[in-house]
Design a protein around this motif. Structure first.
Motif, PDB file in Angstrom:
ATOM      1  N   LEU A 106       0.828  -1.210   0.000  1.00 50.48           N
ATOM      2  CA  LEU A 106       0.000   0.000   0.000  1.00 50.48           C
ATOM      3  C   LEU A 106       0.863   1.262   0.000  1.00 50.48           C
ATOM      4  O   LEU A 106       0.550   2.237  -0.688  1.00 50.48           O
ATOM      5  CB  LEU A 106      -0.917  -0.021   1.222  1.00 50.48           C
ATOM      6  CG  LEU A 106      -1.852   1.199   1.378  1.00 50.48           C
ATOM      7  CD1 LEU A 106      -2.763   1.324   0.167  1.00 50.48           C
ATOM      8  CD2 LEU A 106      -2.652   1.093   2.669  1.00 50.48           C
ATOM      9  N   SER A 107       1.947   1.250   0.764  1.00 43.20           N
ATOM     10  CA  SER A 107       2.823   2.424   0.814  1.00 43.20           C
ATOM     11  C   SER A 107       3.472   2.692  -0.540  1.00 43.20           C
ATOM     12  O   SER A 107       3.586   3.849  -0.968  1.00 43.20           O
ATOM     13  CB  SER A 107       3.903   2.229   1.882  1.00 43.20           C
ATOM     14  OG  SER A 107       4.700   1.092   1.580  1.00 43.20           O
ATOM     15  N   GLN A 108       3.886   1.637  -1.242  1.00 41.59           N
ATOM     16  CA  GLN A 108       4.486   1.807  -2.572  1.00 41.59           C
ATOM     17  C   GLN A 108       3.468   2.367  -3.564  1.00 41.59           C
ATOM     18  O   GLN A 108       3.806   3.217  -4.395  1.00 41.59           O
ATOM     19  CB  GLN A 108       5.020   0.467  -3.075  1.00 41.59           C
ATOM     20  CG  GLN A 108       6.250  -0.028  -2.336  1.00 41.59           C
ATOM     21  CD  GLN A 108       6.672  -1.412  -2.792  1.00 41.59           C
ATOM     22  OE1 GLN A 108       5.844  -2.254  -3.125  1.00 41.59           O
ATOM     23  NE2 GLN A 108       7.978  -1.657  -2.817  1.00 41.59           N
ATOM     24  N   ILE A 136       1.258   0.083 -15.149  1.00 43.07           N
ATOM     25  CA  ILE A 136       2.579  -0.551 -15.115  1.00 43.07           C
ATOM     26  C   ILE A 136       2.815  -1.252 -13.784  1.00 43.07           C
ATOM     27  O   ILE A 136       3.441  -2.321 -13.738  1.00 43.07           O
ATOM     28  CB  ILE A 136       3.681   0.489 -15.381  1.00 43.07           C
ATOM     29  CG1 ILE A 136       3.502   1.081 -16.788  1.00 43.07           C
ATOM     30  CG2 ILE A 136       5.062  -0.131 -15.261  1.00 43.07           C
ATOM     31  CD1 ILE A 136       3.541   0.053 -17.893  1.00 43.07           C
ATOM     32  N   MET A 137       2.316  -0.694 -12.682  1.00 43.65           N
ATOM     33  CA  MET A 137       2.434  -1.381 -11.392  1.00 43.65           C
ATOM     34  C   MET A 137       1.730  -2.719 -11.425  1.00 43.65           C
ATOM     35  O   MET A 137       2.188  -3.705 -10.826  1.00 43.65           O
ATOM     36  CB  MET A 137       1.865  -0.499 -10.273  1.00 43.65           C
ATOM     37  CG  MET A 137       2.789   0.618  -9.827  1.00 43.65           C
ATOM     38  SD  MET A 137       2.228   1.408  -8.303  1.00 43.65           S
ATOM     39  CE  MET A 137       0.724   2.217  -8.874  1.00 43.65           C
ATOM     40  N   CYS A 138       0.617  -2.771 -12.109  1.00 42.59           N
ATOM     41  CA  CYS A 138      -0.111  -4.031 -12.252  1.00 42.59           C
ATOM     42  C   CYS A 138       0.676  -5.017 -13.105  1.00 42.59           C
ATOM     43  O   CYS A 138       0.756  -6.205 -12.804  1.00 42.59           O
ATOM     44  CB  CYS A 138      -1.484  -3.765 -12.864  1.00 42.59           C
ATOM     45  SG  CYS A 138      -2.434  -5.239 -13.261  1.00 42.59           S
ATOM     46  N   VAL A 139       1.287  -4.531 -14.166  1.00 40.03           N
ATOM     47  CA  VAL A 139       2.011  -5.389 -15.103  1.00 40.03           C
ATOM     48  C   VAL A 139       3.252  -5.999 -14.460  1.00 40.03           C
ATOM     49  O   VAL A 139       3.530  -7.190 -14.618  1.00 40.03           O
ATOM     50  CB  VAL A 139       2.385  -4.601 -16.372  1.00 40.03           C
ATOM     51  CG1 VAL A 139       3.368  -5.380 -17.222  1.00 40.03           C
ATOM     52  CG2 VAL A 139       1.136  -4.273 -17.177  1.00 40.03           C
ATOM     53  N   VAL A 140       4.019  -5.185 -13.732  1.00 37.83           N
ATOM     54  CA  VAL A 140       5.270  -5.688 -13.149  1.00 37.83           C
ATOM     55  C   VAL A 140       5.024  -6.612 -11.966  1.00 37.83           C
ATOM     56  O   VAL A 140       5.940  -7.299 -11.521  1.00 37.83           O
ATOM     57  CB  VAL A 140       6.179  -4.520 -12.711  1.00 37.83           C
ATOM     58  CG1 VAL A 140       6.539  -3.639 -13.872  1.00 37.83           C
ATOM     59  CG2 VAL A 140       5.524  -3.703 -11.602  1.00 37.83           C
TER      60      VAL A 140
END
Length: 224
Positions: A20-22, A69-73
């Motif tokens: 969550l923090s990221q 992109i957060m979802c992809v990586v």
């Protein structure tokens, strides 16, 4: 590791999920970067009408790209599915200004870099891009391009005004000449300093044989 191991459950679980923090840090930085890009766009915009909606679009695009992109990586299955889904999407909105493409790509690249963890690269690179755009904008438009529209009585008046326009402008070019029964309409493409845009109209209106003079900001191709 063989090709079949890619679809192994243990392999798929190796990809960590975002905390969550990221997520909050990345989305917050993407929001700040998007606002910065929108401000630079407004500062360097040279068109006739500034679109506030396009500025909001730049902010939203930076946020959406970072989220994507957060979802992809985080998951290889989602990344493969996302590639397939985006490959069938077609955006057909016409981009009228070439510089708009630069800002769209900038916002898109900023979101990708932030989501990949390159916080310093995103902001330092954006700072350098901003400085370059501001310097080029201030240098290029020292003499602003305009369209000068004149309505005169006859050909002799048109010839006299042509000489005056050459003397009062940095550069000039006759773009159109339309003859009517009682008047001639002339359209000139001119370059003048911004502080002289009102003076040239006032001076031309005092000339003999002129009926009307209009000066319009011009954002298309102009004299180099």
């Amino acid at each position: 590791m063989g090709f079949n191991d890619i679809f192994n459950t243990d392999f798929l679980n190796q990809f960590p999920t975002q905390t969550l923090s990221q997520i909050l840090i990345t989305m917050g930085l993407a929001f700040i970067l998007g606002i910065s890009i929108a401000v630079i766009y407004k500062r360097t915009h040279t068109g006739v009408l500034y679109s506030a909606d396009f500025g909001i679009t730049l902010i939203a695009m930076c946020l959406i790209t970072a989220m994507l992109i957060m979802c992809v990586v985080s998951n290889i299955v989602l990344s493969l599915g996302m590639v397939g889904a985006l490959s069938i999407v077609r955006f057909r909105t016409a981009i009228k200004e070439p510089m708009d493409i630069v800002f769209l790509f900038w916002s898109l690249a900023g979101g990708i870099i932030l989501a990949a963890g390159g916080y310093i690269l995103a902001f330092v690179g954006s700072l350098l891009i901003s400085l370059v755009l501001l310097c080029l904008r201030d240098r290029t438009y020292v003499h602003t391009p305009y369209l000068l529209i004149l309505k005169v009585q006859d050909s002799q008046s048109a010839a006299d005004l042509s000489k005056q326009i050459k003397d009062k402008t940095k550069k000039s070019r006759l773009k159109s000449r339309t003859a009517h029964k009682n008047e001639i309409e002339l359209i000139y493409e001119v370059r003048i300093a911004p502080e002289e845009d009102l003076n040239i109209v006032s001076d031309l209106e005092k000339s003999d044989g002129i009926k009307e003079a209009s000066l319009i900001s011009y954002n298309g191709e102009f004299l180099g």
